[in-house]
Design an enzyme around this catalytic site. Structure first.
Site, mmCIF file in Angstrom:
data_model
loop_
_atom_site.group_PDB
_atom_site.id
_atom_site.type_symbol
_atom_site.label_atom_id
_atom_site.label_comp_id
_atom_site.label_asym_id
_atom_site.label_seq_id
_atom_site.Cartn_x
_atom_site.Cartn_y
_atom_site.Cartn_z
ATOM 1 N N THR A 163 0.923 -1.319 -0.091
ATOM 2 C CA THR A 163 0.103 0.112 -0.009
ATOM 3 C C THR A 163 0.783 1.156 0.000
ATOM 4 O OG1 THR A 163 -1.851 -1.327 1.110
ATOM 5 C CG2 THR A 163 -1.777 1.176 1.221
ATOM 6 N N ILE A 164 1.855 1.178 0.869
ATOM 7 C CA ILE A 164 2.677 2.486 1.019
ATOM 8 C C ILE A 164 3.785 2.462 0.041
ATOM 9 C CG2 ILE A 164 4.241 3.821 2.672
ATOM 10 C CD1 ILE A 164 1.242 4.043 3.074
ATOM 11 N N SER A 166 2.946 7.754 11.457
ATOM 12 C CA SER A 166 1.790 7.105 10.964
ATOM 13 C C SER A 166 0.730 7.891 10.182
ATOM 14 C CB SER A 166 0.892 6.329 11.888
ATOM 15 O OG SER A 166 0.256 7.233 12.837
ATOM 16 N N CYS A 167 0.143 7.761 9.445
ATOM 17 C CA CYS A 167 -1.000 8.239 8.620
ATOM 18 C C CYS A 167 -1.651 9.316 9.602
ATOM 19 C CB CYS A 167 -1.916 7.372 7.900
ATOM 20 S SG CYS A 167 -2.761 6.168 8.676
ATOM 21 N N ASN A 168 -2.208 8.829 10.892
ATOM 22 C CA ASN A 168 -2.851 9.525 11.714
ATOM 23 C C ASN A 168 -2.061 10.501 12.471
ATOM 24 O OD1 ASN A 168 -5.719 8.853 11.674
ATOM 25 N ND2 ASN A 168 -5.078 6.704 12.638
ATOM 26 N N HIS A 183 -1.907 7.680 20.096
ATOM 27 C CA HIS A 183 -1.674 8.316 19.201
ATOM 28 C C HIS A 183 -1.104 10.002 19.717
ATOM 29 C CE1 HIS A 183 -4.702 5.815 17.395
ATOM 30 N NE2 HIS A 183 -4.047 5.940 16.521
ATOM 31 N N GLY A 184 -1.384 10.024 21.091
ATOM 32 C CA GLY A 184 -0.911 11.393 21.475
ATOM 33 C C GLY A 184 0.460 11.433 21.780
ATOM 34 N N HIS A 220 -9.528 7.875 7.761
ATOM 35 C CA HIS A 220 -9.936 8.008 8.858
ATOM 36 C C HIS A 220 -10.752 9.490 9.209
ATOM 37 C CE1 HIS A 220 -7.030 4.827 9.849
ATOM 38 N NE2 HIS A 220 -5.920 5.654 9.333
ATOM 39 N N GLN A 261 -5.505 7.403 4.658
ATOM 40 C CA GLN A 261 -4.680 6.522 5.172
ATOM 41 C C GLN A 261 -3.486 5.786 4.270
ATOM 42 O OE1 GLN A 261 -7.862 5.549 5.142
ATOM 43 N NE2 GLN A 261 -7.871 3.487 4.317
#
Lengths: 337, 337
Positions: free
Chosen positions: A11-12, A139-141, A194-195, A220, A301
């Site tokens: 994918t990436i 990451s994407c997020n 994520h934080g 997302h 994403q």
């Protein structure tokens, strides 16, 4: 012209390969696959030299009629840098290999920050990876969070961030993933990772995140609540986003009221694979209440980290010392808004 | 024994009818339908007297072989109170009718607070509707917020609430609703109406809500961030929830990590229609960070307001002046945890 090896053409990886090919200061010297699947065949059709990760499988590729150029070990010998897009558990093993051969490597957000001790975002900490041997594009997020939070921090300072990350269950191609019909807190604990991950590229930001999975494959979606350090007018926030690349202010009222419509927008841009490298923000959602900025954004994403990979290459190979110049160059080559 | 008419035998109406039937101080004297569909037929099979909202359609019911007892106008003549579960746009017209006949009425959360000027939740403002002629049980989402926020407010005071409401796209039966594969900010503006709606039953609470739709039918999911007035230990919060009815602390680690598994839990309780009248909270999600309580909960949109409707009947007909006694009575009759 620097030589880039793409280890893992999924994918990436396949997107990074095309993005690198579009630049004039770097080229793809090879891509790798573990299986002779349709992606392997199409990589060869695209004139990428194809290398195999598991030498014993050469016969399988022969039987499938897919021409290989050699093994991954051979590919990385000739590279100035490897972009490692292999699945999460393979990365750490690969690092030993890269170190032995003495080749630089970029990892993806699926790996822990601790693997490289260094994480990367084009806007927030390009300099940290300048000349580095090993780094990791978050990451994407986390990339999505950084894209919109960094300009706000630059504009008026951030006191505290709360974010609820509504994540797609799986990519469009992941037919075995769920949920089909449920909302899944993931993790069911607070805060989510994520934080802390954001802090690896935006040191010192105070952020708490909650995350869940929902039955969708497209993008997302993030719900941001940002307590501001200094007073600012909403028009200043709008100006800031409008003057920043890789974030897009889009109007729900113009038929862009959902992630599906954002993907349709990407199709109309004529992008390969319908990619949306930019982080779209619903313009109507922007609001400041009691010194707190609220907004909603989405993250494609599969593609948002791709331009960051190109910039990471440029930083680590010391092709460009000014992050804004690298960003502009990458954007131009990829037609990024 | 008070006489209750259910105007609108759909998702909420049919559940309220059964819940009323389970009590020993009230009885259903009739239910109404506009169309001779399977729900109409099954209402008659259950021995409810069926009244029709549109007299001209009597023939259609005759042709379908569904026996009717009369018209809605006739039904409400004999009622002590009407529970109006008709679609949103019909309610205001009905109110004129109820006033003319002089019958009390309870509305649902689909109507505006302004229609009745009074909104109801069993825990937070039972007394406000005591003896009232017209009131409104707040929506499934607002009921869900009230169920968990009221005990926290009682325990240690609430300074400020932020909530992201991840809403189901449609009920299981709503085959024409979406989204199928998208996340839809709904509204795409901040704040959503849920915050102001909460204030109709929890006066003065400072709350900002964001809301979106996702492709699921089972339950809504809420992400709560609650700044507390006074310091409190997480164990006190747990104790508070454990001692409160109509909220459930459930463990993701026990196979209850999603809304789908909550619905499976309701099935194992042996509930009619698999209803989950309680608000389940993921126990693992409870956390206090810097004086702020975080948690995640879910809402079974088809059923959580049903016990509140029973309590509202009891308040408005002055059957019970103590809300806790009414709650306990309703809970016992409905096997609510």
């Amino acid at each position: 012209m620097k030589s880039i090896a793409i280890n893992g053409y999924g994918t990436i990886g396949k997107r990074v390969a095309d993005a690198v090919s579009a630049q004039n200061d770097m080229k793809v010297i090879g891509v790798s696959k573990t299986k002779p699947d349709f992606e392997a065949r199409m990589a060869v059709n695209k004139d990428y030299d194809l290398y195999i990760a598991i030498p014993e499988r050469e016969k399988l590729f022969d039987q499938a009629g897919i021409e290989i150029a050699g093994t991954v070990d051979e590919m990385i010998q000739d590279a100035d840098i490897v972009v490692d897009c292999t699945p999460g558990n393979v990365g750490p093993e690969n690092l030993e290999k890269y170190k032995k051969i003495g080749v630089k490597a970029i990892y993806q957000g699926g790996e822990d920050h601790d693997l490289t001790g260094l994480s990367f975002n084009s806007f927030s900490n390009y300099d940290d990876s300048f000349g580095a041997d090993y780094s990791r594009v978050v990451s994407c997020n986390t990339t999505g969070l950084t894209r919109s939070l960094k300009p706000i921090d630059d504009l008026c300072g951030i006191k505290k961030v709360r974010a609820v990350m509504v994540r797609r269950g799986g990519d469009p191609v992941q037919v075995n993933k769920g949920p089909i019909n449920a909302i899944v807190p993931n993790p069911p604990t607070v805060p989510s990772h994520h934080g802390p991950d954001l802090k690896t590229v935006m040191d010192g930001v105070d952020i708490t995140t909650l995350a869940l999975l929902v039955p969708t494959t497209l993008m997302h979606q993030h719900n941001l609540m940002v307590e501001l350090e200094n007073d600012v007018a909403i028009d200043d926030v709008i100006d800031t986003f409008e003057n920043r690349s890789r974030v897009l202010l889009l109007n729900a009222s113009e038929g862009l009221s959902s992630t599906a419509e954002f993907m349709e927008y990407a199709k109309e841009l004529g992008r390969s694979r319908n990619d949306l490298f930019e982080i779209p923000i619903w313009k109507e959602s922007l609001n400041i209440v009691d010194g707190e900025l609220f907004y909603m954004q989405a993250v494609h994403q599969e593609s948002d980290v791709v331009p960051e990979n190109v910039d990471a290459i440029r930083a680590m190979l010391e092709l460009e010392s000014d992050n804004e110049k690298s960003i502009a160059k990458t954007n131009k080559a990829m037609n990024i808004l």
